[in-house]
Design a protein around this motif. Structure first.
Motif, mmCIF file in Angstrom:
data_model
loop_
_atom_site.group_PDB
_atom_site.id
_atom_site.type_symbol
_atom_site.label_atom_id
_atom_site.label_comp_id
_atom_site.label_asym_id
_atom_site.label_seq_id
_atom_site.Cartn_x
_atom_site.Cartn_y
_atom_site.Cartn_z
ATOM 1 N N ALA A 82 48.711 49.214 64.785
ATOM 2 C CA ALA A 82 50.085 49.474 64.646
ATOM 3 C C ALA A 82 50.804 48.110 63.432
ATOM 4 C CB ALA A 82 50.738 49.084 65.796
ATOM 5 N N ALA A 83 49.566 46.942 63.904
ATOM 6 C CA ALA A 83 49.800 45.526 62.507
ATOM 7 C C ALA A 83 49.954 45.886 61.264
ATOM 8 C CB ALA A 83 48.921 44.695 63.744
ATOM 9 N N ARG A 84 48.852 46.766 61.378
ATOM 10 C CA ARG A 84 48.136 46.809 60.391
ATOM 11 C C ARG A 84 49.120 48.013 59.465
ATOM 12 N NH1 ARG A 84 42.244 47.599 59.561
ATOM 13 N NH2 ARG A 84 41.238 46.225 61.550
ATOM 14 N N ARG A 85 49.493 48.900 60.062
ATOM 15 C CA ARG A 85 50.878 49.134 59.890
ATOM 16 C C ARG A 85 51.875 48.191 59.227
ATOM 17 N NH1 ARG A 85 49.549 53.327 63.771
ATOM 18 N NH2 ARG A 85 51.951 52.163 64.993
ATOM 19 N N THR A 86 52.572 47.461 60.421
ATOM 20 C CA THR A 86 53.775 46.718 60.019
ATOM 21 C C THR A 86 53.723 45.868 58.930
ATOM 22 O OG1 THR A 86 54.134 46.967 62.035
ATOM 23 C CG2 THR A 86 55.230 45.238 60.904
ATOM 24 N N ALA A 101 54.175 44.735 52.693
ATOM 25 C CA ALA A 101 53.926 44.315 52.004
ATOM 26 C C ALA A 101 54.432 45.426 50.150
ATOM 27 C CB ALA A 101 52.114 44.296 51.607
ATOM 28 N N MET A 102 54.464 46.470 51.040
ATOM 29 C CA MET A 102 54.454 47.773 50.112
ATOM 30 C C MET A 102 56.336 48.033 49.356
ATOM 31 S SD MET A 102 52.016 49.564 48.483
ATOM 32 C CE MET A 102 53.128 50.177 47.782
ATOM 33 N N ALA A 103 57.166 46.631 50.593
ATOM 34 C CA ALA A 103 58.906 46.666 50.478
ATOM 35 C C ALA A 103 59.325 46.226 48.559
ATOM 36 C CB ALA A 103 59.280 45.945 50.877
ATOM 37 N N PHE A 112 47.703 56.530 60.848
ATOM 38 C CA PHE A 112 46.584 56.412 60.180
ATOM 39 C C PHE A 112 46.940 56.175 58.558
ATOM 40 C CE2 PHE A 112 42.550 55.529 61.895
ATOM 41 C CZ PHE A 112 42.602 55.133 63.750
ATOM 42 N N PHE A 113 48.096 57.107 58.325
ATOM 43 C CA PHE A 113 49.051 57.180 56.998
ATOM 44 C C PHE A 113 49.950 56.706 56.193
ATOM 45 C CE2 PHE A 113 46.138 60.450 59.120
ATOM 46 C CZ PHE A 113 44.753 60.540 58.347
ATOM 47 N N ALA A 114 49.977 56.357 54.832
ATOM 48 C CA ALA A 114 50.874 56.132 54.350
ATOM 49 C C ALA A 114 50.553 56.995 53.191
ATOM 50 C CB ALA A 114 51.118 54.128 53.163
ATOM 51 N N TRP A 115 51.984 57.563 52.113
ATOM 52 C CA TRP A 115 51.987 58.591 52.080
ATOM 53 C C TRP A 115 52.720 57.639 50.167
ATOM 54 C CZ3 TRP A 115 49.588 62.734 50.561
ATOM 55 C CH2 TRP A 115 50.614 63.983 50.364
ATOM 56 N N LEU A 116 52.751 57.453 49.667
ATOM 57 C CA LEU A 116 53.593 56.825 48.066
ATOM 58 C C LEU A 116 53.686 56.848 47.306
ATOM 59 C CD1 LEU A 116 51.879 54.508 49.692
ATOM 60 C CD2 LEU A 116 51.127 53.316 47.799
ATOM 61 N N ARG A 117 54.825 56.888 46.117
ATOM 62 C CA ARG A 117 54.887 57.899 46.019
ATOM 63 C C ARG A 117 54.188 57.033 44.325
ATOM 64 N NH1 ARG A 117 59.440 59.677 45.381
ATOM 65 N NH2 ARG A 117 59.730 61.770 45.877
ATOM 66 N N HIS A 118 53.426 57.232 42.562
ATOM 67 C CA HIS A 118 52.945 56.337 42.179
ATOM 68 C C HIS A 118 54.228 56.694 40.294
ATOM 69 C CE1 HIS A 118 51.420 60.111 38.979
ATOM 70 N NE2 HIS A 118 51.478 60.517 40.272
ATOM 71 N N PRO A 119 54.320 55.420 39.855
ATOM 72 C CA PRO A 119 54.816 55.581 39.080
ATOM 73 C C PRO A 119 55.318 56.071 37.970
ATOM 74 C CG PRO A 119 53.675 53.681 38.862
ATOM 75 C CD PRO A 119 52.901 54.146 39.854
ATOM 76 N N SER A 140 44.897 55.516 53.709
ATOM 77 C CA SER A 140 44.754 55.167 54.382
ATOM 78 C C SER A 140 44.561 54.100 54.880
ATOM 79 C CB SER A 140 42.689 55.442 55.033
ATOM 80 O OG SER A 140 42.579 56.971 54.533
ATOM 81 N N VAL A 141 45.788 53.435 56.171
ATOM 82 C CA VAL A 141 46.172 51.975 55.785
ATOM 83 C C VAL A 141 45.174 51.463 57.268
ATOM 84 C CG1 VAL A 141 48.488 51.766 54.954
ATOM 85 C CG2 VAL A 141 48.174 52.804 58.008
ATOM 86 N N SER A 142 44.680 52.934 57.686
ATOM 87 C CA SER A 142 43.738 52.152 59.069
ATOM 88 C C SER A 142 42.749 51.559 58.494
ATOM 89 C CB SER A 142 43.340 53.244 59.789
ATOM 90 O OG SER A 142 43.087 54.378 58.931
ATOM 91 N N ASN A 143 42.340 51.494 57.009
ATOM 92 C CA ASN A 143 40.751 51.368 56.611
ATOM 93 C C ASN A 143 41.152 49.731 56.409
ATOM 94 O OD1 ASN A 143 40.346 53.775 57.014
ATOM 95 N ND2 ASN A 143 39.770 53.806 55.128
#
Length: 385
Positions: free
Chosen positions: A294-298, A303-305, A319-326, A364-367
């Protein structure tokens, strides 16, 4: 020899395809491997110690009963009954060789060639792959702008051929969690049309709430509609032991065991023993590991804000984040290839979870260690220039 057309026409594993990109790297720098999600820590010492004892015992390599070790089934039933404030009996539990196998056995129990199963889009790629490999038609449910699937939208997809609705919560790949009210609406929809609601709850221990993930097990008739799938790979950090579970009605489980007996006889005993030790003796260790993720996710979300390099965080959970590339109009596979070749960062292209290119990536933000997040952000900034 001739190979089956249905298998030949299926995609290769997106995980395998991602790791093949490592052969193209131009440097020997440290790789940020954010592709396949895996616990970044070893199992609890109590699990390792128990497995060692079992491996040295006379029957440590023997078969178990087809539905699993009775004491493991009791432990799973007891934990879920407590955590969900409901009633699950050991007869509701079948132990499998991982949650992928649990899904495959359940899907093949519920549906056959020509039948349909509703999957939210993006989907977990192994779900879509298995359905297609067995001649079952996946019907894709578009999510709303918040990436949360809704029962009202799923209702429009139901036909006489529909056999089940599948939800993964927290989701793989998006990390999105469906709240208890939303899950209840899907259960009501499934009940109305005499369908199964298949809940993949692999990441249930990695939610941002200590409340039950849903209230369905409090209904005495839950097993007429609900099939809950579980994995101990992430929760107990034992992915290589391959142990998961089907939680469903005794009638469904009898049919699941016919398939399980054919494909595996039983889940590996050593994995079952590891899961039993973790469930019964590692509660504090599990809570600490979940807090770490949870701390890694936060930290990752913070950092992605500001959208480094133009990369936008669409969702983050489990365990995951979903991103859109530019890079509008640029194939996502090319973006992923450049990230690993030029920037020592391996992520998954969203195409593996969509069947189409919508400019998305799974991370995989868990990693990622919190100390590594600035490097990841820097790689995105460099890639976006």
């Amino acid at each position: 020899m001739r190979l089956d057309r249905r298998t030949l026409d299926q995609i290769d594993s997106p995980i395998t395809s991602a790791y093949q990109l490592l052969d193209l790297r131009e440097s020997d720098g440290n790789l940020l491997d954010l592709a396949q999600a895996a616990p970044p820590y070893p199992p609890a010492p109590v699990v390792t110690e128990h497995v060692t004892r079992v491996a040295r015992s006379a029957d440590g390599a023997g078969y178990t009963e087809v539905p699993g070790l009775p004491r493991l089934r009791r432990a799973v039933a007891a934990e879920l009954s407590r955590d969900y404030r409901g009633r699950i009996e050991p007869d509701n539990v079948v132990v499998t060789a991982g949650c992928n196998q649990a899904f495959s056995l359940v899907a093949s129990t519920l549906a056959g060639p020509g039948d349909e199963v509703v999957l939210p889009l993006p989907y977990y790629f192994n779900h879509d792959m298995w359905l297609r490999l067995t001649g079952i038609t996946p019907v894709h449910l578009e999510r709303g702008p918040d990436l949360v699937p809704r029962a009202a939208d799923a209702a429009r997809l139901i036909t006489p051929r529909t056999r089940a609705i599948v939800l993964v919560s927290p989701d793989n790949p998006s990390g999105v969690t469906v709240d208890p009210d939303g899950i209840a609406e899907f259960a009501a929809l499934a009940r109305r049309y005499d369908l199964a609601l298949v809940l993949d709850e692999t990441y249930r221990s990695f939610r941002d709430s200590a409340e039950p993930a849903h209230r369905l097990f409090a209904d005495p008739d839950w097993d007429r509609t609900v099939v809950s799938l579980h994995s101990f790979s992430k929760d107990l950090a034992i992915p290589g032991y391959r142990v998961g579970a089907v939680v469903g009605s005794p009638a469904l489980n009898r049919e699941v065991c016919k398939l399980l007996d054919c494909v595996a006889t039983c889940a590996p005993r050593i994995g079952q023993e590891a899961a039993w030790a973790g469930l019964t003796h590692a509660a504090q260790w599990r809570a600490e590991r979940a807090a770490d993720i949870a701390a890694r996710r936060t930290a990752f979300a913070a950092a992605m804000a500001d959208r480094p390099g133009g990369f936008e965080l669409l969702s983050c959970g489990g365990f995951f984040a979903w991103l859109r590339h530019p890079f509008t109009g640029r194939p996502t596979e090319d973006v992923v290839r450049e990230l690993v070749v030029k920037h020592d960062t391996l992520v998954m292209p969203g195409t593996g979870f969509l069947g189409a290119d919508r400019g998305t990536l799974r991370v995989s933000v868990s990693n990622i260690e919190r100390a590594q997040i600035p490097a990841f952000v820097g790689h995105l900034r460099d890639a976006g220039q």
